[in-house]
Design an enzyme around this catalytic site. Structure first.
Site, mmCIF file in Angstrom:
data_model
loop_
_atom_site.group_PDB
_atom_site.id
_atom_site.type_symbol
_atom_site.label_atom_id
_atom_site.label_comp_id
_atom_site.label_asym_id
_atom_site.label_seq_id
_atom_site.Cartn_x
_atom_site.Cartn_y
_atom_site.Cartn_z
ATOM 1 N N SER A 11 0.609 -0.744 -0.223
ATOM 2 C CA SER A 11 -0.659 0.105 -0.051
ATOM 3 C C SER A 11 1.110 1.253 0.132
ATOM 4 C CB SER A 11 -0.597 0.056 1.381
ATOM 5 O OG SER A 11 -1.534 1.347 0.974
ATOM 6 N N HIS A 36 -1.070 -1.116 -4.210
ATOM 7 C CA HIS A 36 -2.328 -1.164 -3.641
ATOM 8 C C HIS A 36 -2.668 0.703 -3.424
ATOM 9 C CE1 HIS A 36 -5.733 -1.678 -1.730
ATOM 10 N NE2 HIS A 36 -5.425 -0.740 -0.485
ATOM 11 N N ASP A 38 -4.905 3.321 -2.395
ATOM 12 C CA ASP A 38 -5.257 4.573 -1.509
ATOM 13 C C ASP A 38 -6.482 5.243 -2.135
ATOM 14 O OD1 ASP A 38 -5.658 2.186 0.455
ATOM 15 O OD2 ASP A 38 -4.156 2.342 0.932
ATOM 16 N N MET A 40 -8.624 8.591 -1.005
ATOM 17 C CA MET A 40 -9.535 8.899 -0.049
ATOM 18 C C MET A 40 -10.406 10.665 -0.553
ATOM 19 S SD MET A 40 -7.634 7.885 2.882
ATOM 20 C CE MET A 40 -6.724 5.995 2.976
ATOM 21 N N HIS A 69 -7.915 1.293 -4.810
ATOM 22 C CA HIS A 69 -9.463 1.263 -3.525
ATOM 23 C C HIS A 69 -9.928 3.037 -3.268
ATOM 24 C CE1 HIS A 69 -10.408 0.510 0.871
ATOM 25 N NE2 HIS A 69 -11.354 0.892 -0.160
ATOM 26 N N MET A 71 -12.268 4.934 -1.653
ATOM 27 C CA MET A 71 -12.825 5.374 -0.828
ATOM 28 C C MET A 71 -13.200 7.133 -0.651
ATOM 29 S SD MET A 71 -10.608 3.842 2.666
ATOM 30 C CE MET A 71 -8.904 4.051 1.497
ATOM 31 N N MET A 140 -11.974 -5.576 5.253
ATOM 32 C CA MET A 140 -10.816 -4.400 6.382
ATOM 33 C C MET A 140 -10.659 -4.177 7.624
ATOM 34 S SD MET A 140 -9.927 -1.314 3.984
ATOM 35 C CE MET A 140 -9.577 -0.555 4.986
ATOM 36 N N GLY A 145 -9.116 5.161 6.322
ATOM 37 C CA GLY A 145 -8.993 6.448 6.140
ATOM 38 C C GLY A 145 -7.508 6.441 6.160
ATOM 39 N N GLY A 147 -3.384 5.137 7.632
ATOM 40 C CA GLY A 147 -2.153 3.964 7.856
ATOM 41 C C GLY A 147 -1.962 4.120 8.657
ATOM 42 N N GLY A 148 -1.172 2.602 9.213
ATOM 43 C CA GLY A 148 -0.392 2.891 10.659
ATOM 44 C C GLY A 148 -1.337 1.836 11.792
ATOM 45 N N ASP A 176 -7.263 -6.132 4.273
ATOM 46 C CA ASP A 176 -6.550 -4.774 4.244
ATOM 47 C C ASP A 176 -7.066 -3.957 5.539
ATOM 48 O OD1 ASP A 176 -5.291 -1.931 4.044
ATOM 49 O OD2 ASP A 176 -6.356 -1.558 2.746
ATOM 50 N N GLY A 178 -3.418 -2.786 9.432
ATOM 51 C CA GLY A 178 -2.854 -3.786 10.692
ATOM 52 C C GLY A 178 -2.166 -4.526 10.365
ATOM 53 N N GLY A 198 1.374 -1.803 4.197
ATOM 54 C CA GLY A 198 2.206 -0.216 4.056
ATOM 55 C C GLY A 198 2.980 -0.625 4.626
ATOM 56 N N THR A 199 2.823 -0.320 6.284
ATOM 57 C CA THR A 199 4.252 -0.255 6.642
ATOM 58 C C THR A 199 5.034 -1.795 6.862
ATOM 59 O OG1 THR A 199 2.132 1.418 8.156
ATOM 60 C CG2 THR A 199 3.920 0.272 9.413
#
Length: 216
Positions: A11, A36, A38, A40, A69, A71, A140, A145, A147-148, A176, A178, A198-199
């Protein structure tokens, strides 16, 4: 636990935006299966991120599928634009799109893959009557909204339930939020076939090792 080869979708919400093109090249070379992205709008979710022009600019940096994705609300007005700039998979939220069947059909009309995203509180009955028009279901495991965030354990039961609903259909089950080596293994054991992370990838100095840890 029974594991299968899982697809890894970095991500880019967690990457270094000052080096966006280089970051996409790096995870592509590190063994990612898709990218991926995102999107928003600051309305459907409390954050504002990438638009079509950015995706157009980064499209040359990877030959991997772009998993977009959305959103945003409503998504229908933007689907054509995101397809024009290189989206291969478009995933939308039922809460943001009142005519889900029409929206999914529109995506598939353009020969792109259509996905539906399930927020932590979204009931599974939204899948009724549309499964034949879906290529991917995204569970989800955080509230969308940002990351992290921390993985929500209660969503493992939802992943298992969606796996049952999919049955033998050729629908990807993505997760998606955590995602780490530990939570990724739990999601895989529950039936996930795609891990969005992502992280766990971009905060690892070695992207290839980060991707490998999610696979193993």
């Amino acid at each position: 636990m029974t594991f299968h080869r899982v697809k890894i979708a970095p991500s880019i919400l967690s990457c270094d935006f000052a080096r966006l093109g280089a970051e996409i090249e790096a995870v592509t070379q590190a063994g990612a299966d898709m990218i991926h992205i995102d999107v928003m709008d600051g309305h459907f979710v409390p954050n504002l991120t990438l638009g079509p022009d950015i995706i157009k600019a980064i499209r040359p940096y990877s030959s991997l599928p772009f998993d977009v994705h959305l959103m945003v609300s409503p998504a229908d007005l933007l689907i054509d634009r995101f397809i024009e700039v290189g989206a291969d998979i478009l995933t939308i939220h039922p809460e943001a799109n009142p005519h889900m069947h029409r929206t999914l059909q529109k995506i598939r009309y353009h020969r792109k893959k259509a996905g539906i995203a399930l927020n932590p509180a979204t009931p599974l009955d939204v899948l009724d009557y549309i499964l034949e028009d879906v290529d991917l279901i995204l569970v989800m495991t955080v509230n969308p909204g940002f990351g992290g965030q921390t993985f929500i354990p209660s969503q493992l039961e939802k992943i298992r339930a969606v796996r049952e609903i999919i049955g033998m259909r050729s629908i990807e089950l993505a997760v998606d939020g955590g995602i780490s080596a530990e939570t990724g293994a739990q999601a895989r054991a529950a039936g996930a076939t795609v891990l969005v992370a992502g992280t766990a990838i971009f905060k690892n100095p070695d992207y290839a090792q980060g991707i490998k840890s999610l696979r193993s």
